[in-house]
Design a protein around this motif. Sequence first.
Motif, short mmCIF file in Angstrom:
data_model
loop_
_atom_site.label_atom_id
_atom_site.label_comp_id
_atom_site.label_asym_id
_atom_site.label_seq_id
_atom_site.Cartn_x
_atom_site.Cartn_y
_atom_site.Cartn_z
N LEU A 40 0.76 -1.22 0.02
CA LEU A 40 0.03 0.06 0.21
C LEU A 40 0.91 1.21 -0.04
CD1 LEU A 40 -2.56 1.42 0.33
CD2 LEU A 40 -2.61 1.22 2.86
N ALA A 41 1.88 1.17 0.77
CA ALA A 41 2.90 2.35 0.86
C ALA A 41 3.38 2.56 -0.36
CB ALA A 41 3.88 2.03 1.91
N GLY A 42 4.04 1.68 -1.17
CA GLY A 42 4.54 1.72 -2.50
C GLY A 42 3.53 1.96 -3.59
N VAL A 43 2.26 1.53 -3.63
CA VAL A 43 1.28 2.32 -4.48
C VAL A 43 0.99 3.66 -4.11
CG1 VAL A 43 -1.32 2.12 -4.92
CG2 VAL A 43 0.16 -0.11 -4.69
N LEU A 44 0.88 4.19 -2.96
CA LEU A 44 0.76 5.55 -2.71
C LEU A 44 1.96 6.28 -3.12
CD1 LEU A 44 -1.18 5.36 0.77
CD2 LEU A 44 -2.14 5.69 -1.60
N LEU A 45 3.05 5.90 -3.01
CA LEU A 45 4.19 6.73 -3.15
C LEU A 45 4.71 6.63 -4.74
CD1 LEU A 45 6.43 5.74 -0.12
CD2 LEU A 45 5.36 7.96 -0.54
N THR A 46 4.25 5.76 -5.50
CA THR A 46 4.67 5.66 -6.83
C THR A 46 4.65 6.84 -7.67
OG1 THR A 46 4.81 3.13 -6.56
CG2 THR A 46 4.49 4.31 -8.77
N PRO A 47 3.40 7.22 -7.83
CA PRO A 47 3.12 8.25 -8.51
C PRO A 47 3.96 9.81 -8.23
CG PRO A 47 0.91 7.55 -7.72
CD PRO A 47 2.20 6.83 -6.91
N PHE A 48 4.55 9.75 -7.00
CA PHE A 48 5.22 11.08 -6.71
C PHE A 48 6.81 10.67 -6.95
CE2 PHE A 48 1.19 10.77 -4.32
CZ PHE A 48 0.76 12.20 -4.62
N LEU A 49 7.03 9.48 -6.78
CA LEU A 49 8.73 9.21 -6.56
C LEU A 49 9.36 8.20 -7.65
CD1 LEU A 49 8.56 8.79 -2.76
CD2 LEU A 49 9.81 10.40 -3.95
N LEU A 50 8.11 7.61 -8.46
CA LEU A 50 8.93 6.77 -9.53
C LEU A 50 9.74 7.47 -10.33
CD1 LEU A 50 9.43 3.81 -10.90
CD2 LEU A 50 7.26 4.22 -11.91
N GLY A 51 9.04 8.57 -11.04
CA GLY A 51 9.58 9.47 -11.98
C GLY A 51 11.13 10.22 -11.57
N PRO A 52 10.93 10.57 -10.31
CA PRO A 52 12.31 11.22 -9.97
C PRO A 52 13.39 10.14 -9.59
CG PRO A 52 10.34 12.05 -8.49
CD PRO A 52 9.86 11.00 -9.60
N VAL A 53 13.14 8.81 -8.99
CA VAL A 53 13.99 7.91 -9.03
C VAL A 53 14.50 7.35 -10.33
CG1 VAL A 53 14.20 5.46 -8.38
CG2 VAL A 53 13.06 7.01 -6.93
N LEU A 54 13.67 7.57 -11.39
CA LEU A 54 14.17 6.95 -12.71
C LEU A 54 15.17 8.12 -13.02
CD1 LEU A 54 11.16 5.37 -14.19
CD2 LEU A 54 13.06 4.29 -13.49
N ARG A 55 14.89 9.13 -12.91
CA ARG A 55 15.65 10.48 -13.41
C ARG A 55 16.90 10.37 -12.71
NH1 ARG A 55 10.70 12.83 -13.88
NH2 ARG A 55 10.71 13.81 -11.96
N ASN A 56 16.86 9.87 -11.38
CA ASN A 56 18.17 9.97 -10.78
C ASN A 56 19.12 8.78 -10.63
OD1 ASN A 56 19.94 11.09 -8.89
ND2 ASN A 56 19.04 10.35 -7.18
N ARG A 57 18.39 7.68 -11.73
CA ARG A 57 19.23 6.30 -11.73
C ARG A 57 20.48 6.22 -11.77
NH1 ARG A 57 16.24 7.08 -16.33
NH2 ARG A 57 17.41 6.94 -18.50
N PRO A 176 23.93 11.42 0.07
CA PRO A 176 23.54 12.62 -0.15
C PRO A 176 22.97 12.57 -1.58
CG PRO A 176 25.91 12.57 -0.24
CD PRO A 176 25.39 11.52 0.42
N GLN A 177 23.45 11.83 -2.62
CA GLN A 177 22.98 11.86 -3.72
C GLN A 177 21.63 11.32 -4.05
OE1 GLN A 177 25.33 10.01 -2.41
NE2 GLN A 177 25.96 8.28 -3.53
N VAL A 178 21.26 10.49 -3.00
CA VAL A 178 19.91 9.99 -3.05
C VAL A 178 19.04 10.72 -2.12
CG1 VAL A 178 18.41 7.77 -2.95
CG2 VAL A 178 20.92 7.69 -3.73
N PRO A 179 18.17 11.44 -2.57
CA PRO A 179 17.18 12.41 -1.53
C PRO A 179 16.53 11.19 -0.51
CG PRO A 179 16.92 13.25 -3.85
CD PRO A 179 17.86 11.75 -3.93
N ARG A 180 16.08 11.73 0.58
CA ARG A 180 15.50 10.91 1.71
C ARG A 180 14.14 10.29 1.28
NH1 ARG A 180 16.56 14.50 7.20
NH2 ARG A 180 18.67 14.12 7.05
#
Length: 298
Positions: A40-57, A176-180
């Motif tokens: 559930l936490a992953g489903v709720l966070l994915t719309p906000f954080l999947l894009g930033p994580v991919l851009r920061n891969r 530090p290169q991976v935001p909290r």
Amino acid sequence: MGAYTLPLLAVAIWAVNTVVSKLAAGAIGAAEIAFYRWLLAGVLLTPFLLGPVLRNRAAVRPQLGRIAALGLLGMVIYQSLAYYAAYSTTATHMGIVGSLTPLMVLGLSIGLLGQRPTAGALVGAVVSIAGVLLVVSSGRPASLLDHGVNCGDLLMLLAMLSYAVYGILLKRWHMPQVPRMQLLYLQVVVAVVALLPLFLLSPRTGLTAANLPLVAFAGVMPSIVAVVAWMGAVARLGPGRSAMFFNLIPLLTAVAAWFMAGERLEPYHAVGGGLTVAGVLLAELWTRPLGQRRAAAG
């Protein structure tokens, strides 16, 4: 005053979550709620954080091993053991045993990182351990010689040890290169993947009207809201002042357990919990390294 509401909100949520873990023991399997919580936490966070994580891969990729280890320690092992512990101990016991975590972190820092021991750490450890022994023995420490430690209390001790190692590594593996929030999201993904086999192999109750609110609370409040509040507290107050609020968790858990689960509060809870918190405070506040006075005099 507003800054202090953030750590207070976080520890209050974590205290209530301990009681939710106890209530879940009779309503849903431990493997189920552990998996559903992070899903559930992953489903709720994915719309906000999947894009930033991919851009920061490019920055994330070299840290994947460390992120996986953190996710396993802090979300899979720690929380799963706590859910299993809830089958055979009370939420009040879980809260008091959990208050040993700062002392465990300090002990591991001394043993593994070479941090100099302090007088407060040694005296505080003795006082806190005395308090925990009083609680886990239900006020009769001598009975531990005959019956040992309750399985649930032992599982909770192992859970907090896992979380203490998590805390040490999180501090040592500064990224530090991976935001909290990205780091949190990636650990949630690790937890979902790691817990899936246990979820599939374990007996399942299924989601029901009785356990769905417990899963929803666990997946939203301690997994996201409390973490965000804690991050804000650390940013505004600093880690040291924020950490002092952890000492409220045994008291808040006991009150929540009485109100939500009808657990009786016995005198040994007050004495043992007070000793445990006092020991932690000694370790946090009495920070003069051993031998410092002697060295100064020489």
